[in-house]
Structure formats: C-alpha cells, structure tokens
Design a protein around this motif. Structure first.
Motif, PDB file in Angstrom:
ATOM      1  N   TYR A  86       0.965  -4.839   6.077  1.00  0.00           N
ATOM      2  CA  TYR A  86      -0.157  -4.795   5.143  1.00  0.00           C
ATOM      3  C   TYR A  86      -1.017  -3.591   5.517  1.00  0.00           C
ATOM      4  N   ALA A  87      -1.092  -2.602   4.646  1.00  0.00           N
ATOM      5  CA  ALA A  87      -1.775  -1.329   4.983  1.00  0.00           C
ATOM      6  C   ALA A  87      -2.708  -0.917   3.860  1.00  0.00           C
ATOM      7  N   LEU A  88      -3.775  -1.676   3.686  1.00  0.00           N
ATOM      8  CA  LEU A  88      -4.744  -1.363   2.630  1.00  0.00           C
ATOM      9  C   LEU A  88      -6.106  -1.031   3.235  1.00  0.00           C
ATOM     10  N   GLY A  89      -6.145   0.062   3.973  1.00  0.00           N
ATOM     11  CA  GLY A  89      -7.415   0.573   4.449  1.00  0.00           C
ATOM     12  C   GLY A  89      -7.913  -0.052   5.742  1.00  0.00           C
ATOM     13  N   ARG A  90      -9.121   0.382   6.168  1.00  0.00           N
ATOM     14  CA  ARG A  90      -9.695  -0.049   7.434  1.00  0.00           C
ATOM     15  C   ARG A  90     -11.155  -0.454   7.244  1.00  0.00           C
ATOM     16  N   VAL A  91     -11.674  -1.214   8.202  1.00  0.00           N
ATOM     17  CA  VAL A  91     -13.085  -1.644   8.136  1.00  0.00           C
ATOM     18  C   VAL A  91     -13.804  -1.185   9.407  1.00  0.00           C
ATOM     19  N   MET A 134      -5.783  18.515   6.829  1.00  0.00           N
ATOM     20  CA  MET A 134      -5.333  17.111   6.824  1.00  0.00           C
ATOM     21  C   MET A 134      -3.811  17.121   7.006  1.00  0.00           C
ATOM     22  N   ALA A 135      -3.297  16.097   7.666  1.00  0.00           N
ATOM     23  CA  ALA A 135      -1.831  16.030   7.819  1.00  0.00           C
ATOM     24  C   ALA A 135      -1.369  14.592   7.701  1.00  0.00           C
ATOM     25  N   ILE A 136      -0.264  14.418   7.020  1.00  0.00           N
ATOM     26  CA  ILE A 136       0.377  13.102   6.954  1.00  0.00           C
ATOM     27  C   ILE A 136       1.751  13.267   7.596  1.00  0.00           C
ATOM     28  N   TYR A 137       1.966  12.496   8.682  1.00  0.00           N
ATOM     29  CA  TYR A 137       3.190  12.690   9.464  1.00  0.00           C
ATOM     30  C   TYR A 137       4.281  11.768   8.933  1.00  0.00           C
ATOM     31  N   ALA A 138       4.574  11.967   7.661  1.00  0.00           N
ATOM     32  CA  ALA A 138       5.692  11.235   7.059  1.00  0.00           C
ATOM     33  C   ALA A 138       6.965  12.034   7.346  1.00  0.00           C
ATOM     34  N   GLY A 174       0.837  -1.199   0.000  1.00  0.00           N
ATOM     35  CA  GLY A 174       0.000   0.000   0.000  1.00  0.00           C
ATOM     36  C   GLY A 174       0.873   1.250   0.000  1.00  0.00           C
ATOM     37  N   GLY A 175       0.346   2.297  -0.630  1.00  0.00           N
ATOM     38  CA  GLY A 175       1.097   3.566  -0.684  1.00  0.00           C
ATOM     39  C   GLY A 175       0.246   4.716  -0.190  1.00  0.00           C
ATOM     40  N   GLY A 176      -0.662   4.403   0.784  1.00  0.00           N
ATOM     41  CA  GLY A 176      -1.543   5.434   1.349  1.00  0.00           C
ATOM     42  C   GLY A 176      -0.913   6.078   2.571  1.00  0.00           C
ATOM     43  N   VAL A 177      -1.773   6.633   3.412  1.00  0.00           N
ATOM     44  CA  VAL A 177      -1.295   7.397   4.575  1.00  0.00           C
ATOM     45  C   VAL A 177      -0.519   6.505   5.541  1.00  0.00           C
ATOM     46  N   ILE A 178      -1.124   5.383   5.926  1.00  0.00           N
ATOM     47  CA  ILE A 178      -0.482   4.520   6.920  1.00  0.00           C
ATOM     48  C   ILE A 178       0.862   4.047   6.380  1.00  0.00           C
ATOM     49  N   ALA A 179       0.864   3.640   5.122  1.00  0.00           N
ATOM     50  CA  ALA A 179       2.109   3.175   4.504  1.00  0.00           C
ATOM     51  C   ALA A 179       3.186   4.257   4.586  1.00  0.00           C
ATOM     52  N   CYS A 180       2.856   5.473   4.137  1.00  0.00           N
ATOM     53  CA  CYS A 180       3.885   6.523   4.074  1.00  0.00           C
ATOM     54  C   CYS A 180       4.416   6.885   5.452  1.00  0.00           C
ATOM     55  N   GLU A 181       3.524   6.837   6.472  1.00  0.00           N
ATOM     56  CA  GLU A 181       4.008   7.162   7.819  1.00  0.00           C
ATOM     57  C   GLU A 181       4.956   6.078   8.345  1.00  0.00           C
ATOM     58  N   PHE A 182       4.595   4.796   8.155  1.00  0.00           N
ATOM     59  CA  PHE A 182       5.480   3.742   8.675  1.00  0.00           C
ATOM     60  C   PHE A 182       6.743   3.575   7.831  1.00  0.00           C
ATOM     61  N   VAL A 206       8.152  -0.615  -0.986  1.00  0.00           N
ATOM     62  CA  VAL A 206       6.718  -0.334  -0.995  1.00  0.00           C
ATOM     63  C   VAL A 206       6.121  -0.854  -2.297  1.00  0.00           C
ATOM     64  N   VAL A 207       4.927  -1.457  -2.201  1.00  0.00           N
ATOM     65  CA  VAL A 207       4.199  -1.851  -3.407  1.00  0.00           C
ATOM     66  C   VAL A 207       2.863  -1.118  -3.413  1.00  0.00           C
ATOM     67  N   ASP A 208       2.566  -0.404  -4.474  1.00  0.00           N
ATOM     68  CA  ASP A 208       1.268   0.292  -4.561  1.00  0.00           C
ATOM     69  C   ASP A 208       0.740   0.220  -5.978  1.00  0.00           C
ATOM     70  N   SER A 209      -0.592   0.176  -6.079  1.00  0.00           N
ATOM     71  CA  SER A 209      -1.218  -0.009  -7.388  1.00  0.00           C
ATOM     72  C   SER A 209      -1.262   1.285  -8.216  1.00  0.00           C
TER      73      SER A 209
HETATM   74  N1  LIG Z   1      -2.086  11.226   9.395  1.00  0.00           N
HETATM   75  C1  LIG Z   1      -3.319  10.751   9.300  1.00  0.00           C
HETATM   76  O1  LIG Z   1      -4.263  11.494   9.295  1.00  0.00           O
HETATM   77  C2  LIG Z   1      -3.535   9.265   9.225  1.00  0.00           C
HETATM   78  C3  LIG Z   1      -2.480   8.402   9.407  1.00  0.00           C
HETATM   79  C4  LIG Z   1      -2.708   7.045   9.281  1.00  0.00           C
HETATM   80  C5  LIG Z   1      -3.967   6.565   9.024  1.00  0.00           C
HETATM   81  N2  LIG Z   1      -4.994   7.409   8.850  1.00  0.00           N
HETATM   82  C6  LIG Z   1      -6.337   6.840   8.520  1.00  0.00           C
HETATM   83  O2  LIG Z   1      -6.250   5.465   8.162  1.00  0.00           O
HETATM   84  C7  LIG Z   1      -6.950   5.233   6.912  1.00  0.00           C
HETATM   85  C8  LIG Z   1      -6.423   4.019   6.188  1.00  0.00           C
HETATM   86  O3  LIG Z   1      -5.139   4.269   5.640  1.00  0.00           O
HETATM   87  P1  LIG Z   1      -4.427   3.228   4.639  1.00  0.00           P
HETATM   88  O4  LIG Z   1      -3.104   3.805   4.308  1.00  0.00           O
HETATM   89  O5  LIG Z   1      -4.490   1.858   5.221  1.00  0.00           O
HETATM   90  O6  LIG Z   1      -5.385   3.140   3.392  1.00  0.00           O
HETATM   91  P2  LIG Z   1      -5.475   4.015   2.041  1.00  0.00           P
HETATM   92  O7  LIG Z   1      -6.775   3.679   1.429  1.00  0.00           O
HETATM   93  O8  LIG Z   1      -5.168   5.443   2.341  1.00  0.00           O
HETATM   94  O9  LIG Z   1      -4.285   3.476   1.110  1.00  0.00           O
HETATM   95  C9  LIG Z   1      -4.273   2.210   0.529  1.00  0.00           C
HETATM   96  C10 LIG Z   1      -3.344   2.205  -0.707  1.00  0.00           C
HETATM   97  O10 LIG Z   1      -3.158   0.857  -1.135  1.00  0.00           O
HETATM   98  C11 LIG Z   1      -3.197   0.770  -2.568  1.00  0.00           C
HETATM   99  N3  LIG Z   1      -3.644  -0.603  -2.961  1.00  0.00           N
HETATM  100  C12 LIG Z   1      -4.913  -1.119  -2.896  1.00  0.00           C
HETATM  101  N4  LIG Z   1      -4.910  -2.436  -3.248  1.00  0.00           N
HETATM  102  C13 LIG Z   1      -3.620  -2.776  -3.526  1.00  0.00           C
HETATM  103  C14 LIG Z   1      -2.950  -3.999  -3.898  1.00  0.00           C
HETATM  104  N5  LIG Z   1      -3.586  -5.175  -4.050  1.00  0.00           N
HETATM  105  N6  LIG Z   1      -1.612  -3.983  -4.085  1.00  0.00           N
HETATM  106  C15 LIG Z   1      -0.926  -2.820  -3.895  1.00  0.00           C
HETATM  107  N7  LIG Z   1      -1.498  -1.652  -3.539  1.00  0.00           N
HETATM  108  C16 LIG Z   1      -2.818  -1.610  -3.336  1.00  0.00           C
HETATM  109  C17 LIG Z   1      -4.134   1.864  -2.966  1.00  0.00           C
HETATM  110  O11 LIG Z   1      -3.784   2.252  -4.257  1.00  0.00           O
HETATM  111  C18 LIG Z   1      -3.858   2.964  -1.900  1.00  0.00           C
HETATM  112  O12 LIG Z   1      -2.845   3.837  -2.337  1.00  0.00           O
HETATM  113  C19 LIG Z   1      -6.815   6.548   6.190  1.00  0.00           C
HETATM  114  O13 LIG Z   1      -7.799   6.719   5.229  1.00  0.00           O
HETATM  115  C20 LIG Z   1      -6.954   7.538   7.326  1.00  0.00           C
HETATM  116  O14 LIG Z   1      -8.320   7.723   7.571  1.00  0.00           O
HETATM  117  C21 LIG Z   1      -4.789   8.756   8.936  1.00  0.00           C
END
Ligand SMILES: NC(=O)c1ccc[n+]([C@@H]2O[C@H](COP(=O)([O-])OP(=O)(O)OC[C@H]3O[C@@H](n4cnc5c(N)ncnc54)[C@H](O)[C@@H]3O)[C@@H](O)[C@H]2O)c1
Ligand SMILES: Cc1cc2nc3c(=O)[nH]c(=O)nc-3n(C[C@H](O)[C@H](O)[C@H](O)COP(=O)(O)OP(=O)(O)OC[C@H]3O[C@@H](n4cnc5c(N)ncnc54)[C@H](O)[C@@H]3O)c2cc1C
Length: 464
Positions: free
Chosen positions: A263-268, A342-346, A179-187, A200-203
C-alpha cells in the motif's frame, strides 16, 4: 541555554543542519528517538530501497528474460544477497554519518523530544529517563511515515507499507501495488525485475501523473516488458486478508488476488510527539507551516525535511537543513539552490530538473523541445539501453534551458549537467559548443541541443 541549536531528528535534514551549525562553530545537538541514526533516509527509505534496486537491476540484466527465466531457488538467492548488501550499506553509511557528526563536535542525544516551552525540550530515553534541554534555536526534522489508513489490515507479512516491504525474507509469487506514485514505481521495478508477478492499481490515467507522457511511456514499456499488469483509472476501496492470499477490491467492483499487497499512497508527518501546542507552532493538517527561510510561526523554531511536506526528498531536506541554519545564525551565502533535481530510481531511472512542458504552457512560456535518444549514441548501444531519452525544454526567445528530463540508465547522474547549465543561465548553444567524452550517454545532451536548434531562430533575442 544548554545549546546554540537543538535539532530533533537524525534523518538527512537534521544531519545536514547539525553539520552546518558545527561548521559555523555553534554548539549543536541532535536528539533521536530510534536506536539507529539516519531516519527514513538511511534506515527505512532512500538508501535501503536504492540498495535493493541496484541488486534487482543487475539481476534483470542477466540473460534475455532476466530473472523471469531463473529458478525459484535462484531468485530467492538473489533476494537474500540483495538484503545482505542493503544491510551492509546501511551499516557502513551509519558509521560514516556518526563519525562525521562526532568529529564536527555535534552531540548525539538518544530519546524522544517534546516541547516544554518555546526554548525547552523534554527528552525521554528508551529507559524512561527524562531530562530538559534548552537552546536559542530549535530545528525540527522529525520526518514522515507511511500513510496507513485504519481500514487497511497491515500485518508486516502480506499487507505491507514501504517500511515493512524492505524486511521481506522471501519473494512472493505475486505482488499488488496500490498507487502509481514514486514509491510504487520503485518497488514495482524491484520486484518485477526479480521475477515476481506484479500488478498496479492507480487512480490516474498515467503512472507518475505529473510527469511528461513521453518520459513515462518509456517506463510503462519497461514495465510491460517485465510483465507488469496495470489497472489505471481505478480506485482501491478495500484490501482484505484471506486464507493464503489477499483480496483487493476496486471501485469498479473488480476483485484482484495476490499473495502480497504493498500500500503506497503517500506519507504523513511525524509532528504529534513534539507537543507543538506548548510552543505555539502553527500546523496545517499535521504538517508544520514555514516561510521561505524555514521559520515556523515561532521565528527561532525552524522546520525542514518531510515534516514540512513536498517535495519531501532526502536531497531537498539536506539543503533545507543547511539553509535554515545559515539563516538562523546570520551566515552569508545563498539559501536554497534555484533548480532542484528529482530522481525516481525505477527501472529505468527517471530524472528531471526545471519545468515540464505542462508547466511551461501554464506559465505561458514560448518554448521548443529537443530530444537526444540513447539509441543514437554509441554508449547507449554498448550498454543496450535502446529506449533512453534526454529531452530538453528551451525558451524560444532567450534559448535558455528551462527544463531537462531524462529517462534511461544513469538518468539520476546525467541530470546534473542540465541542472548546472540552468543554474548558470546557460543556453542550448553552450551545450552544442561543449565537448563531451566519447562514447558517453552525456552526448545525448548535444544531440538534444542540436534538435532544439533546428526549431529555433539562429540567434537568441537580447534579454530585456
Ligand atoms: N526517488 C525518490 O525521490 C522517492 C522515492 C520514494 C519515495 N519518495 C517520497 O515519498 C513520497 C510518497 O510517495 P508515494 O508514492 O507513497 O505517494 P504519491 O503521492 O507520490 O503517489 C500516490 C499515488 O496513488 C494514487 N492513488 C491515490 N488514492 C488512490 C486509490 N484509492 N486507489 C488507487 N490509487 C490511488 C495517486 O493517484 C498517486 O498516483 C513522495 O512524495 C516522495 O516525497 C521519494
Ligand atoms: C521507500 C522510500 C524511498 C525513498 N527514496 C528517496 C530517494 O531515492 N531520494 C530522495 O531524495 N528521497 C527519497 N525518499 C524520501 C526520503 O527518505 C525522505 O524525504 C527523507 O528521509 C526525509 O528526511 P527527514 O530528515 O526530513 O526525515 P526522516 O529521514 O524521516 O528522519 C526523521 C527522524 O526523526 C526522528 N524523530 C521523529 N520524531 C521524533 C521525536 N519526537 N524525538 C526524537 N526523534 C524523532 C525519527 O525517528 C527519524 O529518525 C524515499 C522515501 C521512501 C519511503
């Protein structure tokens, strides 16, 4: 009724709802199923990750190569100290929160809550004891948890999510982040700064795909300098545990090996335990649907925070909790603030408020962009942040600020100047006319505003 309001969940959204209700003289209680107060905001998300990030950031500033040239023992020492600080910050914050709630008269009730009917909750505590509580208003703030697909072999040791990675006792040699989202970039920032070999692997083609290219380019350069390997436009199809290592398989057929995987692909959403059908609440794929006042399909049952989906931030959850309670008890005043930061603490930090260029184009707004670089400010040079940037997006007709984007040290603090200006309908001329402390990074606002002026007509058009 036992209470005016029962709040389920003690995370940032629940706490601030309870505090607001108490300030309005209401009989409020928070029900929490975990032994500790604070939810993901305090115990497993925001605060622990920020405390670790701060320690990693300070370590990364030591020497030219930061922790990459340090010995293994020294790097493990930094992690141990960072974990100690993190635990201390959590304990201190928990004490502040509990004292504040109890002083305000909020009752804290241990146990898991579920609906009996639309005004009554059953609460079962850790010993299995059950009781029923009723209230005029019920506010749900049960948050979210990491998305953990059943085919990913999570084990809290080598295949981790954003909760279990916070408990690592020793630094791995290598870490692969899915994943290359917020959680990924911070860790990625934390572990790369501590000298771990990170990939890092991101789509998407870009990390944090929804943000401006020029802002994310600064982050990508920082990752490159820390030796992070990016595998963009690649999908992960499987993760396996092997003897002493993990294997991550990409759709392209490529195999990536690492000691640990995050593994950082979102939350439920945490909705299931609530037994929402008993109250007749409507859900959309598990998330509770609400109107602008945060009322669910049952008007006296509100839902706030991560449980209602994006933006899913502690900062916004707190405001949603406050706004919902103001609405529930007919309090006056504004509901949600217009522009949410919004803030990303990378490493470096990224922060923004208002529109991106993509959004301004989508909304057919005629705009100009102005940039103020940290390297042009004396403070930027003093702190050695050569890549920081304040980018302003300004309506070409009214000259009003419609977006501010900052990447660099203290971005999460600096953003509030832009946010306030936007909330007061300010223009770039207000920034140019404002005196800033010298030397500061905030001066970059003035540099960016002056840059905007060079692309604008001398006077704004009167608003119709
Ligand atoms: N600083 C902050 O405010 C902060 C910090 C951490 C988390 N959060 C919260 O946690 C939530 C979840 O964050 P997250 O990073 O888990 O999710 P995200 O949805 O932000 O990122 C997931 C990433 O994974 C990629 N992806 C999806 N399927 C894939 C696959 N099979 N292979 C490779 N890449 C794939 C997507 O393209 C996306 O870039 C955020 O939306 C936010 O609400 C906030
Ligand atoms: C690694 C990470 C870093 C983050 N960094 C930031 C950041 O820097 N800034 C930011 O703004 N946001 C950040 N976030 C997001 C932030 O943590 C969440 O948005 C926020 O915690 C959500 O608050 P909440 O009150 O909705 O729920 P939560 O904090 O998840 O709290 C919900 C509580 O409800 C309890 N609960 C659930 N079901 C029941 C039940 N049936 N009965 C009783 N209790 C129940 C849970 O035990 C939990 O304590 C981060 C998240 C993660 C994972």
């Amino acid at each position: 009724m036992d209470y005016d309001i029962l709040i389920v969940g003690s995370g940032p959204a629940g706490q601030h709802a309870a505090w607001q209700a108490a300030r309005m003289g209401k009989r409020a209680a928070i029900i929490e199923r975990k032994p500790s107060i604070g939810g993901a905001g305090l115990q497993t998300g925001t605060i622990p990750s920020k405390a670790l990030r701060e320690a990693a950031y300070l370590a990364s500033r030591s020497g030219v190569q930061g922790m990459r040239e340090a010995s293994t023992a020294a790097r493990h020492g930094v992690l141990a100290e960072a974990v100690r600080r993190k635990d201390m910050v959590i304990a201190q914050q928990e004490s502040v929160i509990v004292k504040r709630l109890l002083k305000s008269g909020v009752a804290l009730i241990p146990g898991e809550a579920s609906f009996i009917d639309e005004h009554t909750l059953e609460v079962v505590d850790a010993n299995g004891a059950s009781r029923q509580l009723s209230a005029d208003v019920i506010l749900l703030a049960t948050g979210s948890r990491p998305h953990r697909p059943s085919d990913i072999p999570f084990d809290k040791q080598t295949v981790l999510d954003s909760t279990s990675i916070l408990k690592l006792k020793r630094l791995p040699k290598s870490l692969l982040v899915v994943g290359g989202g917020v959680i990924a970039c911070e860790f990625v920032s934390i572990f790369a700064a501590l000298g771990v070999a990170v990939s890092v692997v991101d789509s998407h083609a870009q990390l944090l795909a929804y943000l401006s290219e020029d802002v994310v380019a600064v982050l990508a350069e920082s990752f490159d300098n820390m030796g992070v390997e990016l595998h963009m436009q690649q999908r992960v199809v499987a993760v396996r545990r092997e003897e002493g290592r993990t294997l991550t398989l990409l759709e392209s057929g490529q195999k990536l090996y690492s000691e640990v995987v995050l593994y950082a692909l979102g939350r439920v959403p945490n909705a299931q335990s609530l037994n929402t059908p008993k109250a007749g609440i409507t859900l959309d794929q598990g998330w509770i649907t609400v109107n602008k006042q945060f009322q669910s399909s049952v008007p006296h049952i509100y839902a706030v925070g991560d449980l209602i989906g994006r933006p899913a931030l502690a900062s916004t959850g707190m405001e949603q909790g406050r706004a919902a309670v103001l609405h529930a008890f007919g309090g006056s005043g504004q509901a949600m603030p217009a522009n949410l930061p919004m803030a990303i603490y990378a490493i470096p930090e990224i922060s923004w408020v208002g529109k991106t260029e993509k959004e301004a184009k989508r909304d057919q707004i005629d705009y100009v962009v102005g940039r103020g670089y940290y390297k042009e400010s004396a403070r930027g040079q003093i702190i050695g942040d050569a890549n920081g940037l304040v980018k302003l997006i300004v309506d070409a007709h009214s000259h009003r600020l419609i977006g501010a984007h900052i990447v660099g040290e203290h971005a999460s603090e600096l953003i509030h100047t832009g946010q306030l200006l936007m909330n007061f309908n300010g223009t770039v001329h207000d920034l140019v006319a404002n005196a800033f402390n010298y030397p500061t990074l905030a001066e970059c606002y003035k540099l960016a505003a002056l840059d905007c002026l060079s692309h604008l007509s001398p006077t704004p058009e009167p608003l119709l």
